[in-house]
Design a protein around this motif. Structure first.
Motif, mmCIF file in Angstrom:
data_model
loop_
_atom_site.group_PDB
_atom_site.id
_atom_site.type_symbol
_atom_site.label_atom_id
_atom_site.label_comp_id
_atom_site.label_asym_id
_atom_site.label_seq_id
_atom_site.Cartn_x
_atom_site.Cartn_y
_atom_site.Cartn_z
ATOM 1 N N ASN A 21 0.835 -1.198 0.000
ATOM 2 C CA ASN A 21 0.000 0.000 0.000
ATOM 3 C C ASN A 21 0.878 1.260 0.000
ATOM 4 O OD1 ASN A 21 -2.496 1.264 0.067
ATOM 5 N ND2 ASN A 21 -2.427 1.498 2.285
ATOM 6 N N MET A 24 2.736 4.516 -2.430
ATOM 7 C CA MET A 24 2.403 5.350 -3.582
ATOM 8 C C MET A 24 2.860 4.705 -4.886
ATOM 9 S SD MET A 24 3.001 9.230 -2.198
ATOM 10 C CE MET A 24 4.683 8.980 -1.658
ATOM 11 N N ALA A 25 4.024 4.055 -4.847
ATOM 12 C CA ALA A 25 4.517 3.403 -6.063
ATOM 13 C C ALA A 25 3.551 2.309 -6.522
ATOM 14 C CB ALA A 25 5.895 2.805 -5.815
ATOM 15 N N GLY A 66 -6.373 -1.993 2.958
ATOM 16 C CA GLY A 66 -5.259 -1.058 2.778
ATOM 17 C C GLY A 66 -4.131 -1.230 3.779
ATOM 18 N N THR A 67 -3.809 -2.460 4.063
ATOM 19 C CA THR A 67 -2.782 -2.684 5.076
ATOM 20 C C THR A 67 -1.375 -2.458 4.530
ATOM 21 O OG1 THR A 67 -2.026 -4.230 6.762
ATOM 22 C CG2 THR A 67 -2.465 -5.162 4.594
ATOM 23 N N LEU A 68 -0.475 -2.109 5.393
ATOM 24 C CA LEU A 68 0.948 -2.053 5.049
ATOM 25 C C LEU A 68 1.602 -3.372 5.454
ATOM 26 C CD1 LEU A 68 1.890 1.536 6.260
ATOM 27 C CD2 LEU A 68 1.816 0.757 3.892
ATOM 28 N N ASP A 103 9.408 2.024 1.630
ATOM 29 C CA ASP A 103 10.350 1.788 2.728
ATOM 30 C C ASP A 103 9.608 1.641 4.057
ATOM 31 O OD1 ASP A 103 9.772 4.581 2.260
ATOM 32 O OD2 ASP A 103 11.247 5.073 3.796
ATOM 33 N N GLY A 104 8.482 2.345 4.194
ATOM 34 C CA GLY A 104 7.697 2.223 5.424
ATOM 35 C C GLY A 104 7.075 0.838 5.529
ATOM 36 N N GLY A 105 6.366 0.447 4.486
ATOM 37 C CA GLY A 105 5.674 -0.848 4.481
ATOM 38 C C GLY A 105 6.635 -2.023 4.605
ATOM 39 N N PHE A 108 7.315 -3.205 8.103
ATOM 40 C CA PHE A 108 6.247 -3.891 8.835
ATOM 41 C C PHE A 108 6.455 -5.408 8.814
ATOM 42 C CE2 PHE A 108 2.400 -1.133 9.692
ATOM 43 C CZ PHE A 108 3.032 0.081 9.476
ATOM 44 N N ASN A 116 11.615 6.516 0.021
ATOM 45 C CA ASN A 116 11.513 7.980 0.096
ATOM 46 C C ASN A 116 11.672 8.462 1.541
ATOM 47 O OD1 ASN A 116 9.135 7.161 1.185
ATOM 48 N ND2 ASN A 116 7.809 8.038 -0.392
ATOM 49 N N GLY A 128 10.463 7.490 4.423
ATOM 50 C CA GLY A 128 9.369 7.571 5.381
ATOM 51 C C GLY A 128 8.001 7.285 4.812
ATOM 52 N N TYR A 129 7.008 7.694 5.595
ATOM 53 C CA TYR A 129 5.609 7.482 5.236
ATOM 54 C C TYR A 129 5.180 8.594 4.279
ATOM 55 C CZ TYR A 129 5.732 4.314 9.254
ATOM 56 O OH TYR A 129 6.041 3.308 10.127
ATOM 57 N N GLY A 130 5.585 8.444 3.019
ATOM 58 C CA GLY A 130 5.433 9.511 2.038
ATOM 59 C C GLY A 130 4.000 9.995 1.875
ATOM 60 N N GLU A 131 3.081 9.059 1.755
ATOM 61 C CA GLU A 131 1.683 9.444 1.543
ATOM 62 C C GLU A 131 1.171 10.279 2.714
ATOM 63 O OE1 GLU A 131 -0.930 8.538 -0.971
ATOM 64 O OE2 GLU A 131 -1.662 10.245 0.176
ATOM 65 N N ILE A 132 1.513 9.874 3.914
ATOM 66 C CA ILE A 132 0.987 10.558 5.092
ATOM 67 C C ILE A 132 1.692 11.916 5.269
ATOM 68 C CG2 ILE A 132 0.522 10.319 7.577
ATOM 69 C CD1 ILE A 132 -0.879 8.253 5.671
#
Ligand SMILES: Cc1ncc(C[n+]2csc(CCOP(=O)(O)OP(=O)(O)O)c2C)c(N)n1
Ligand SMILES: [Mg+2]
Length: 541
Positions: A385, A387-388, A412-414, A439-441, A444, A466, A468-472
């Motif tokens: 989940n 952005m890429a 929508g889980t990571l 990188d965030g997901g 996990f 990127n 971190g949690y780019g989307e957030i």
């Protein structure tokens, strides 16, 4: 008769085997030991993820790509809760996974006895997330319940199931004969679609001047019939994320799977009749709003879905394959008259969708082209989940087979991609499988790289780093919140992959990625391919 007496654990494992299970994803513990006495003896392959959530996602990836039930074996309490997020994901994407776990002993009367792994209501926790959650109270009931769980998962809308067996039934020997304790699988054929409704649907579609198709995950097992209907109507065809690849995405009538794009909405709004099969019209696909549709023929195996979110002019409660096969037969004569017009419409919308995907996914364009250049048509791409995944791969990386693109859509889980890709690779050892993850997901479920090492699974893992949690981070900026808790230190992922026994490569550009991917597909074990990114925001960059 091979044995005179049997235990709960044996009945359970024999029940699984009888229902076609040859692989389970699990972690042993004190309370499920007895299952392991029989798993090996009965020849069931056991894949051991590093966390029960990983086992759940692996079972999901296995089920999505093989069409079979994915089975998870856990111990009690925390192990069941660890698997729960995967059950939630499988529920929202209609994937049949079965979690088998021991539970509080029958003879333990008080719920709070201070027992190992004890929790207040293990069954209740699972019953809250999936409709088939059952705790058996006897050996007799066990055989029957295994059969019911499989029936629930394989007839009607697929959903995950949970089966709990009291710890003290596991090794209890009830003196019964093993062969009497196994129920053969029950196969249920869905009721045929109603004739008058099918005729009405065919009439509407045959009479349409601008028909269109929308195929959801529910049409995954009906790809051949869906294609026949598409071609008979010469109808521009869109899919949901879960439907991506049902119609090969280089088919001249294929438009896009990125339903959030303006072109997707407009392509369907232009239609005078839309045939929507096995789809919820979910917010997680139509996140920029639902299209306003003139006339919709809906087909769904889940009757309740036929009145959700989008009103149907004709609502057909049927299996997608059965309904599409009948429709194809009814429509077969149409192709010649409509084809030019339909092809031109599909071409126009496909181009517009592609152009919009290229803008929204500009940052991933060259990467996705590099990946597409290496993968064959049979490849399975499992995206996290990130952005890429939803701005990049969804619109830019073509899929050619149903289930060829796996994505944790609804829930929508990571942390989904790596373990789900492992499950996909276990289920289809001769297909190329690639995981795409942020990188965030990745962090996990990064431990599952060790699972791929242990089982020698060829698995390129492309990490979009990127920091971190780019989307957030982007959402906080848009909401005028000073970004916090979204920048993550960048671990040395190459070293991490190697430390776990895999390979790691930093990929400076698309050519390096293509080369790395090629190498990774040819060697056992996982390879982490790190794609460093700098730009922090989507859409606005
Ligand atoms: C289990 C879970 N926890 C939290 C979230 C919220 N969330 C959505 S996207 C996101 C950032 C993901 O970061 P990364 O995987 O690096 O992808 P990126 O957004 O940077 O592309 C987070 C934390 C989630 N979707 N799932
Ligand atoms: Mg990130």
């Amino acid at each position: 008769m091979e044995r005179a007496v049997t235990t709960g654990a044996e009945i359970l494992v024999r029940g699984l085997v009888t229902h076609g299970v040859d692989t389970v994803f699990g972690i042993p513990g004190t309370h499920n030991l007895e299952l392991y006495r029989h798993l090996g003896r009965l020849g069931v392959r056991h894949v051991t993820p590093r966390h029960e959530q990983g086992a759940g996602y692996a079972a999901d990836g296995y089920a999505r790509t093989t069409g079979r039930v994915g089975v998870v074996v856990t111990t009690t309490g925390p192990a069941v809760l660890n698997a729960a997020a995967a059950v939630g994901q499988a529920f929202s994407d209609s994937i049949p996974i079965l979690v088998v776990a021991p539970g509080r002993p029958l003879r333990q009367r008080s719920r709070e006895a201070g027992a190992l792994h004890e929790m207040r209501d293990q069954l209740g926790a699972m019953a809250a997330i999936t409709p088939f959650a059952y705790r058996v109270a006897s050996h007799d009931e066990l055989a029957e319940t295994v059969s019911q769980a499989f029936l629930a998962m394989t007839s009607g809308r697929p959903r995950p199931a949970y089966l709990e067996i009291p710890i003290d039934l596991m090794d209890a020997d009830d003196g019964s004969v093993a062969d009497d304790q196994v129920w053969a699988p029950v196969r249920v054929l869905p009721a045929p679609p109603q004739r008058d409704l099918m005729a009405a649907a065919a009439r509407r579609l045959a009479g349409a001047s601008r028909p269109g198709l929308l195929l959801g995950g529910g049409a995954r097992a009906a790809a051949a019939a869906a294609r026949e209907v598409t071609e008979a109507l010469a109808a521009p065809t869109l899919t949901t994320t879960n439907g991506k690849g049902i119609l090969p995405e280089d088919h001249p009538l294929s438009v896009t799977a990125s339903l959030h794009l303006p072109a997707a909405r407009q392509a369907l709004e232009e239609c005078d009749v839309v045939l929507a099969v096995g789809t919820e019209f979910a917010e997680t696909d139509w996140w920029n709003g639902l299209p306003r549709l003139e006339c919709v023929v809906r087909v769904d195996l889940d009757a309740a879905q036929l009145t959700v979110r989008v009103r149907a002019a004709v609502a057909i409660h049927a299996d997608a394959g059965a309904a599409l096969t009948e429709l194809a037969a009814a429509l077969r004569t149409l192709a010649a008259t409509l084809s030019e017009h339909g092809l031109a419409r599909a071409e126009r919308w496909r181009r517009q969708a592609r152009a919009q995907s290229q803008v929204e996914g500009a940052r991933w364009l060259s990467t996705m082209d590099a990946i597409a250049g290496v993968l064959n048509r049979d490849a399975i791409v499992v995206a996290d989940n990130a952005m890429a995944g939803y701005y990049g791969a969804l619109g830019l990386l073509p899929a050619y087979t149903p289930g060829g693109f796996c994505f944790p859509t609804g829930f929508g889980t990571l942390g989904y991609a790596v373990p789900a890709a492992i499950g996909a690779a276990v289920g289809s050892p001769h297909r190329s499988v690639v995981a795409l993850v942020g990188d965030g997901g990745l962090m996990f479920s990064v431990a599952e790289l060790a699972t791929a090492v242990a089982h020698g699974i060829r698995l390129p893992v492309v990490v979009f780093d990127n920091g971190g949690y780019g989307e957030i981070r982007a959402q906080m900026r848009r909401a005028d919140i000073e970004p916090m808790a979204v920048d993550l230190p960048r671990p040395d992922l190459v070293a991490l992959a190697r430390a776990l026994g895999g390979e790691g490569v930093e990929c400076g550009g698309p050519d390096e990625l293509a080369a790395g991917l090629r190498a990774a597909l040819n060697q056992p074990g996982p390879t982490v391919l790190v794609v460093p990114e700098d730009v922090p925001e989507p859409g606005t960059a």
